[in-house]
Motif scaffolding. Structure first.
Motif, PDB file in Angstrom:
ATOM      1  N   GLU A  66      54.921 107.055  31.893  1.00 61.33           N
ATOM      2  CA  GLU A  66      54.995 108.485  31.599  1.00 61.33           C
ATOM      3  C   GLU A  66      54.743 108.778  30.126  1.00 61.33           C
ATOM      4  OE1 GLU A  66      57.837 112.453  32.101  1.00 61.33           O
ATOM      5  OE2 GLU A  66      58.405 110.607  33.127  1.00 61.33           O
ATOM      6  N   PRO A  67      55.378 108.054  29.177  1.00 57.34           N
ATOM      7  CA  PRO A  67      55.020 108.288  27.768  1.00 57.34           C
ATOM      8  C   PRO A  67      53.547 108.012  27.474  1.00 57.34           C
ATOM      9  CG  PRO A  67      57.098 107.126  27.907  1.00 57.34           C
ATOM     10  CD  PRO A  67      56.539 107.159  29.294  1.00 57.34           C
ATOM     11  N   ARG A  68      52.994 106.965  28.063  1.00 56.46           N
ATOM     12  CA  ARG A  68      51.594 106.651  27.819  1.00 56.46           C
ATOM     13  C   ARG A  68      50.691 107.778  28.326  1.00 56.46           C
ATOM     14  NH1 ARG A  68      51.782 101.898  29.636  1.00 56.46           N
ATOM     15  NH2 ARG A  68      50.998 102.259  31.758  1.00 56.46           N
ATOM     16  N   TYR A  69      51.028 108.312  29.487  1.00 55.51           N
ATOM     17  CA  TYR A  69      50.233 109.408  30.047  1.00 55.51           C
ATOM     18  C   TYR A  69      50.373 110.663  29.192  1.00 55.51           C
ATOM     19  CZ  TYR A  69      48.019 112.232  33.731  1.00 55.51           C
ATOM     20  OH  TYR A  69      47.168 113.046  34.442  1.00 55.51           O
ATOM     21  N   LEU A  70      51.557 110.895  28.634  1.00 61.52           N
ATOM     22  CA  LEU A  70      51.754 112.049  27.758  1.00 61.52           C
ATOM     23  C   LEU A  70      50.836 111.955  26.542  1.00 61.52           C
ATOM     24  CD1 LEU A  70      53.344 114.641  26.999  1.00 61.52           C
ATOM     25  CD2 LEU A  70      54.958 113.164  25.800  1.00 61.52           C
ATOM     26  N   VAL A  71      50.758 110.784  25.949  1.00 66.18           N
ATOM     27  CA  VAL A  71      49.877 110.603  24.793  1.00 66.18           C
ATOM     28  C   VAL A  71      48.425 110.901  25.178  1.00 66.18           C
ATOM     29  CG1 VAL A  71      49.001 108.959  23.105  1.00 66.18           C
ATOM     30  CG2 VAL A  71      51.402 108.875  23.773  1.00 66.18           C
ATOM     31  N   GLU A  72      48.008 110.387  26.319  1.00 61.18           N
ATOM     32  CA  GLU A  72      46.628 110.591  26.758  1.00 61.18           C
ATOM     33  C   GLU A  72      46.345 112.071  27.012  1.00 61.18           C
ATOM     34  OE1 GLU A  72      46.515 108.086  30.156  1.00 61.18           O
ATOM     35  OE2 GLU A  72      46.302 106.228  28.996  1.00 61.18           O
TER      36      GLU A  72
END
Length: 684
Positions: free
Chosen positions: A132-138
């Protein structure tokens, strides 16, 4: 300096789930609260960009997610009212806010220092182990890039000016449409002109007239082209007047023209897309959706248009035969005759009169014993009406939603009735959005535009209104069930061409036997809907689908046609009606007897709502929906284990992962278009 003690918007509400104290809020409170929200948000973003620490997920992305809490709260409070109960004062504020909101969020999305920090975190996103954090950054990096954060200062200045002007224009479009929708309502003093309407419909029309201080009856307009009463009105002259009034909204020469407004919107959107490096607004929009490109959208719409037009032509011939063989004088079928003649065919071929079904669809029973019943059976949740909790309008009802173990989920608000201060159509919006970061429970609103009956009379829904209630509640479930960490992913914050998927799936329960038997009870006798009618409804499932698919595809194609124009081409268009004719000729859907569901001058979805170059998303999502309905049918239907799977893998993830990945996790594969083609009778 704004005095928080005198402005209820500036402090956290102590009411259930943080529901705003609408009874204490005056229109004069909104602008000072927005100004405070803007200032606070700017300061919070400035603190992020001023940091001398290297950019990290926590000090940049999480800090950004935590920012703007006041502005978000005030915005959701205000825009709930501006769409559902827009007084003159609220409309004035809305117009003032449009460029201010645009400038504020441009200031953030185009902030070079913030973009630099987000880019740095994006470059190292592989180190984030939680998806979820990785997707937020993207998603944040993509949003800023697509918004123009990488442009030079001169281009950014031009972009800001375009965005602010567009915000003013889209607000003007909605204001003009609301004014014309109200002004063009039809007033009748002789009830013989309304022959064919039931007593409940006449009482609603009489009540609507009374609210405006008029004698007789008032037929208010709906957002879409075809009015529900066209199916019942026996007077051809009255039907013609109603269709003409509907189609006249926003047209050139009227009191509130939208033609020049939409032409400028189209031109400026095309210029903005070009500035951002895209060939058209449609290319810009679809690049950020699951469709990926206008070509993919066009290919699907063209694939469906051919069989839809073929089926519609067959239906048109059948309707003309019914007219020619009738006892009354024969006449050539017109657009305003279609719904009325359709009911004649339905009665002749299926022994079915859908207008006569309204006594079985009493609104409160449909809601509690249908919509809520299906949700409880699928998801184990319960609904308790909170008559002690007031919303923003006396007609809006508040329900508290709990898990099966009694733990709280949030609030659901239903605002059922039409009124002059409410925009047309039906929609869901959120007053608060769930997020673990903000420790908030959701408050979601469903708005419809059902005619209000006379005092003491029951509210009887049409079959279309039953469908709309189930549909919008599917959006509400999405908003209630999402369980995410970050506010940006809460509720229905998903790709536009995916957001309709859960709402369309929820429509399947309308005819599910145990659900239908539970809510479709006669308002006076309590008797269930007769089995022969149920069988006729099933047998006629694809009846009139050629018309329904054609009118939808025509509107979706108009949206794509307008927004596929380059900046140079958009500057040459001056005649809205001629452009519509040419666009519909291009896809083979130019049929005067089947007008688009929305013509351009009252196409609020794309010229004042969030669906520009995205109205295709309903049919795009329906591919996923039809395939999901097939899955439920193959796996036992209305069962807790099925609901739990759909909730955990689709509804519960909100926008925290790629939506097509969520679908694949649920279905075990990509979607198959065959169930959609079968549903709409487009297979051969």
């Amino acid at each position: 300096m704004t005095d928080a003690s005198a402005n209820p918007l500036l402090t956290l509400s102590d009411r259930p789930y943080g529901l705003p104290p609408y009874d204490l809020i005056e229109s004069s409170h909104y602008l000072p609260a927005f100004e405070a929200g803007f200032a606070e948000h700017r300061a919070q973003i400035a603190a992020i960009t001023a940091s001398e620490e290297p950019a990290t997920f926590e000090n940049t992305l999480v800090a950004w997610e935590r920012s703007g809490e006041l502005l978000g709260r005030v915005s959701r409070t205000f825009y709930t009212v501006s769409s559902a109960d827009a007084t003159a004062a609220i409309q004035e504020i809305d117009e003032l806010l449009a460029p201010l909101m645009s400038a504020h969020f441009d200031g953030i999305l185009l902030d070079s220092a913030l973009y630099k920090r987000v880019s740095a975190v994006h470059a190292e996103r592989g180190a984030l182990t939680d998806p979820e954090p990785r997707y937020l950054v993207e998603r944040r990096f993509t949003a800023m890039t697509r918004a123009g954060a990488g442009l030079n200062d001169e281009a950014k200045r031009d972009l800001r000016e375009l965005n602010q002007r567009l915000s003013v224009l889209t607000t003007s479009f909605e204001k003009n449409l609301l004014a014309d929708t109200n002004d063009l309502a039809l007033h009748f003093t002789d009830d013989s002109e309304l022959s064919g309407l039931g007593s409940g419909e006449l009482q609603s029309a009489k009540a609507a007239a009374g609210e405006r201080g008029l004698e007789g009856y008032l037929i208010t307009l709906r957002l879409f082209t075809g009015h529900p009463l066209l199916a019942s009105l026996t007077s051809r002259e009255t039907r013609a007047k109603l269709m003409h009034a509907s189609r006249a909204r926003g047209t050139a020469g009227g009191a509130h023209p939208n033609d020049h407004v939409l032409l400028e919107i189209v031109r400026l959107r095309a210029e903005r897309a070009e500035l951002l490096g895209f060939e058209s607004h449609a290319a810009f929009i679809t690049s950020g959706e699951t469709a990926g490109s206008p070509d993919a959208v066009a290919a699907m719409l063209r694939r469906l248009a051919v069989p839809a037009a073929r089926n519609a032509a067959a239906e048109q011939s059948a309707l003309q035969r019914i007219i020619d063989e009738g006892v009354d004088e024969s006449y050539p079928l017109k657009a305003y005759d279609w719904a009325y003649a359709t009911e004649k065919v339905r009665a002749a071929e299926y022994d079915l009169d859908t207008a006569a079904l309204r006594p079985w669809f009493e609104a409160n029973r449909v809601l509690k014993d249908g919509v809520f019943f299906a949700a409880s059976a699928l998801y184990g949740v319960t609904f308790t009406e909170r008559e002690d909790v007031g919303a923003y309008h006396p007609d809006a009802r508040v329900f508290e939603v709990h898990e099966s173990d009694g733990s709280p989920i949030g609030l659901f608000i239903l605002d059922l009735y039409t009124r002059d201060s409410k925009r047309g159509g039906a929609w869901m919006n959120s007053i608060t959005v769930q997020s673990a970061l903000g420790d908030e429970h959701p408050i979601v609103v469903n708005n419809l535009n059902v005619s209000k009956p006379a005092e003491g009379e029951p509210t009887l829904l049409t079959l279309d209104e039953v469908t709309t209630l189930f549909h919008e509640f599917g959006h509400a479930l999405h908003g209630l069930f999402a369980r995410v960490t970050f506010p940006s992913f809460g509720g229905t914050n998903v790709f536009r061409d995916f957001v309709e998927f859960p709402s369309q799936v929820n429509e399947m329960w309308i005819y599910w036997p145990e659900v239908l038997q539970n809510y479709a009870r006669h308002v006076e006798t309590g008797a269930p809907l007769p089995q022969e009618i149920v069988e006729s409804l099933t047998a006629s499932a694809v009846f009139n689908e050629g018309f329904a698919t054609s009118e939808y595809l025509a509107a979706a194609w108009l949206d794509q046609a307008w927004h596929s124009l380059s900046a140079a081409d958009a500057a040459t268009v001056s005649d809205v009606a001629a452009f519509e004719r040419d666009a519909l000729d291009d896809i083979g859907l130019q049929n005067p007897v089947i007008p688009p569901r929305y013509s351009s001058t009252y196409f609020a979805h794309v010229f004042s709502g969030g669906y520009s170059a995205g109205y295709y998303s309903y049919i795009w999502s329906e591919v996923l929906d039809a395939d999901t309905v097939k899955w439920f049918g193959e796996n036992g239907g209305l069962a807790l284990e099925n609901g739990e799977r759909f909730r955990s893998l689709v509804l519960g993830v909100g926008g925290s992962q790629n939506p097509l990945d969520a679908f694949r996790n649920f279905r075990g594969r990509d979607a198959d278009i065959a169930p959609l083609l079968e549903r709409r009778g487009l297979t051969s």
